[in-house]
Design a protein around this motif. Structure first.
Motif, PDB file in Angstrom:
ATOM      1  N   TYR A  95       0.868  -1.170   0.000  1.00  0.00           N
ATOM      2  CA  TYR A  95       0.000   0.000   0.000  1.00  0.00           C
ATOM      3  C   TYR A  95       0.907   1.223   0.000  1.00  0.00           C
ATOM      4  N   ILE A  96       0.775   2.078  -0.995  1.00  0.00           N
ATOM      5  CA  ILE A  96       1.607   3.280  -1.091  1.00  0.00           C
ATOM      6  C   ILE A  96       0.825   4.440  -0.495  1.00  0.00           C
ATOM      7  N   LEU A  97       1.243   4.857   0.714  1.00  0.00           N
ATOM      8  CA  LEU A  97       0.562   5.943   1.416  1.00  0.00           C
ATOM      9  C   LEU A  97       1.010   7.305   0.887  1.00  0.00           C
ATOM     10  N   ASN A  98       2.302   7.452   0.700  1.00  0.00           N
ATOM     11  CA  ASN A  98       2.867   8.674   0.119  1.00  0.00           C
ATOM     12  C   ASN A  98       4.223   8.330  -0.498  1.00  0.00           C
ATOM     13  N   ASP A  99       4.972   9.330  -0.879  1.00  0.00           N
ATOM     14  CA  ASP A  99       6.247   9.082  -1.563  1.00  0.00           C
ATOM     15  C   ASP A  99       7.248   8.305  -0.724  1.00  0.00           C
ATOM     16  N   SER A 100       7.158   8.439   0.597  1.00  0.00           N
ATOM     17  CA  SER A 100       8.166   7.803   1.450  1.00  0.00           C
ATOM     18  C   SER A 100       7.628   6.671   2.316  1.00  0.00           C
ATOM     19  N   THR A 101       6.328   6.373   2.233  1.00  0.00           N
ATOM     20  CA  THR A 101       5.742   5.345   3.090  1.00  0.00           C
ATOM     21  C   THR A 101       5.045   4.274   2.248  1.00  0.00           C
ATOM     22  N   ILE A 102       5.604   3.072   2.277  1.00  0.00           N
ATOM     23  CA  ILE A 102       5.006   1.916   1.610  1.00  0.00           C
ATOM     24  C   ILE A 102       4.743   0.881   2.692  1.00  0.00           C
ATOM     25  N   ILE A 103       3.507   0.392   2.755  1.00  0.00           N
ATOM     26  CA  ILE A 103       3.107  -0.562   3.789  1.00  0.00           C
ATOM     27  C   ILE A 103       2.842  -1.908   3.141  1.00  0.00           C
ATOM     28  N   LYS A 104       3.561  -2.940   3.576  1.00  0.00           N
ATOM     29  CA  LYS A 104       3.306  -4.308   3.096  1.00  0.00           C
ATOM     30  C   LYS A 104       2.159  -4.881   3.926  1.00  0.00           C
ATOM     31  N   TYR A 105       1.227  -5.569   3.264  1.00  0.00           N
ATOM     32  CA  TYR A 105       0.050  -6.066   3.964  1.00  0.00           C
ATOM     33  C   TYR A 105      -0.246  -7.514   3.628  1.00  0.00           C
ATOM     34  N   ASN A 106      -1.051  -8.131   4.499  1.00  0.00           N
ATOM     35  CA  ASN A 106      -1.548  -9.483   4.299  1.00  0.00           C
ATOM     36  C   ASN A 106      -2.887  -9.414   3.558  1.00  0.00           C
ATOM     37  N   HIS A 107      -3.840  -8.695   4.113  1.00  0.00           N
ATOM     38  CA  HIS A 107      -5.134  -8.414   3.483  1.00  0.00           C
ATOM     39  C   HIS A 107      -5.393  -6.920   3.561  1.00  0.00           C
ATOM     40  N   TYR A 108      -6.092  -6.396   2.553  1.00  0.00           N
ATOM     41  CA  TYR A 108      -6.349  -4.968   2.430  1.00  0.00           C
ATOM     42  C   TYR A 108      -7.858  -4.760   2.465  1.00  0.00           C
ATOM     43  N   TYR A 109      -8.311  -3.974   3.439  1.00  0.00           N
ATOM     44  CA  TYR A 109      -9.731  -3.665   3.596  1.00  0.00           C
ATOM     45  C   TYR A 109      -9.917  -2.161   3.565  1.00  0.00           C
ATOM     46  N   SER A 110     -11.127  -1.744   3.217  1.00  0.00           N
ATOM     47  CA  SER A 110     -11.493  -0.338   3.286  1.00  0.00           C
ATOM     48  C   SER A 110     -12.745  -0.230   4.144  1.00  0.00           C
ATOM     49  N   LEU A 111     -12.762   0.752   5.041  1.00  0.00           N
ATOM     50  CA  LEU A 111     -13.932   0.943   5.895  1.00  0.00           C
ATOM     51  C   LEU A 111     -15.126   1.310   5.023  1.00  0.00           C
ATOM     52  N   GLU A 112     -16.280   0.785   5.356  1.00  0.00           N
ATOM     53  CA  GLU A 112     -17.483   0.998   4.548  1.00  0.00           C
ATOM     54  C   GLU A 112     -17.857   2.479   4.461  1.00  0.00           C
ATOM     55  N   LYS A 113     -17.695   3.220   5.562  1.00  0.00           N
ATOM     56  CA  LYS A 113     -18.065   4.646   5.589  1.00  0.00           C
ATOM     57  C   LYS A 113     -16.848   5.488   5.947  1.00  0.00           C
ATOM     58  N   ASN A 114     -16.822   6.698   5.423  1.00  0.00           N
ATOM     59  CA  ASN A 114     -15.760   7.637   5.788  1.00  0.00           C
ATOM     60  C   ASN A 114     -15.882   7.974   7.267  1.00  0.00           C
ATOM     61  N   GLN A 115     -14.743   8.155   7.942  1.00  0.00           N
ATOM     62  CA  GLN A 115     -14.765   8.398   9.374  1.00  0.00           C
ATOM     63  C   GLN A 115     -13.433   9.011   9.811  1.00  0.00           C
ATOM     64  N   ASN A 116     -13.499   9.907  10.778  1.00  0.00           N
ATOM     65  CA  ASN A 116     -12.286  10.477  11.342  1.00  0.00           C
ATOM     66  C   ASN A 116     -11.816   9.578  12.480  1.00  0.00           C
ATOM     67  N   ILE A 117     -10.518   9.359  12.573  1.00  0.00           N
ATOM     68  CA  ILE A 117      -9.911   8.503  13.592  1.00  0.00           C
ATOM     69  C   ILE A 117      -9.029   9.353  14.493  1.00  0.00           C
ATOM     70  N   CYS A 118      -9.170   9.189  15.805  1.00  0.00           N
ATOM     71  CA  CYS A 118      -8.294   9.825  16.784  1.00  0.00           C
ATOM     72  C   CYS A 118      -7.555   8.723  17.530  1.00  0.00           C
ATOM     73  N   ILE A 119      -6.253   8.913  17.724  1.00  0.00           N
ATOM     74  CA  ILE A 119      -5.431   7.923  18.409  1.00  0.00           C
ATOM     75  C   ILE A 119      -5.262   8.334  19.872  1.00  0.00           C
ATOM     76  N   GLU A 120      -5.541   7.410  20.760  1.00  0.00           N
ATOM     77  CA  GLU A 120      -5.426   7.666  22.196  1.00  0.00           C
ATOM     78  C   GLU A 120      -4.074   7.265  22.705  1.00  0.00           C
TER      79      GLU A 120
END
Length: 120
Positions: A95-120
């Motif tokens: 998964y290419i997030l931006n020019d400097s971040t590539i994420i290798k994955y096992n399975h790729y999912y997309s959330l059904e609805k758009n949503q804002n995420i906050c990290i605690e």
């Protein structure tokens, strides 16, 4: 004779045209333990402990967000994107997030609805 050849050519051309195919997948629910989060201006990528990724497009209309605590399990309503890749085509699981971040994955999912995420 010309009419027969034209008719055969027309029928052959009609039968060789490709048909429009719609590829879709029904949303389903999964539960994953979130270990890391990467983001850019448009999307948050939640990374689960088994290297599954969940793409969450940011919602622009509200300031409300779902709070995620790393290391905890959450249930998500998702669309399985990696299952939509056509068979027979070898595609790198990156998964290419931006020019400097590539994420290798096992399975790729997309959330059904758009949503804002906050990290605690």
């Amino acid at each position: 004779m010309k009419k027969i050849i034209f008719l055969l050519f027309s029928l052959t051309l009609y039968n060789c045209q490709t048909k429009s195919t719609i590829i879709s997948s029904k949303p389903s629910s999964i539960t994953r333990k979130i270990v890391s989060v990467k983001e850019n201006k448009d999307v948050n990528v939640l990374i689960a402990e088994n290297n599954d990724i969940i793409e969450v497009f940011k919602e622009n209309s509200t300031n409300k967000c779902k709070t995620i605590k790393l290391g905890k399990k959450y249930s998500f309503r998702i669309i399985p994107v990696s299952d939509l890749i056509q068979q027979g085509i070898e595609s790198p699981k990156e998964y290419i997030l931006n020019d400097s971040t590539i994420i290798k994955y096992n399975h790729y999912y997309s959330l059904e609805k758009n949503q804002n995420i906050c990290i605690e």
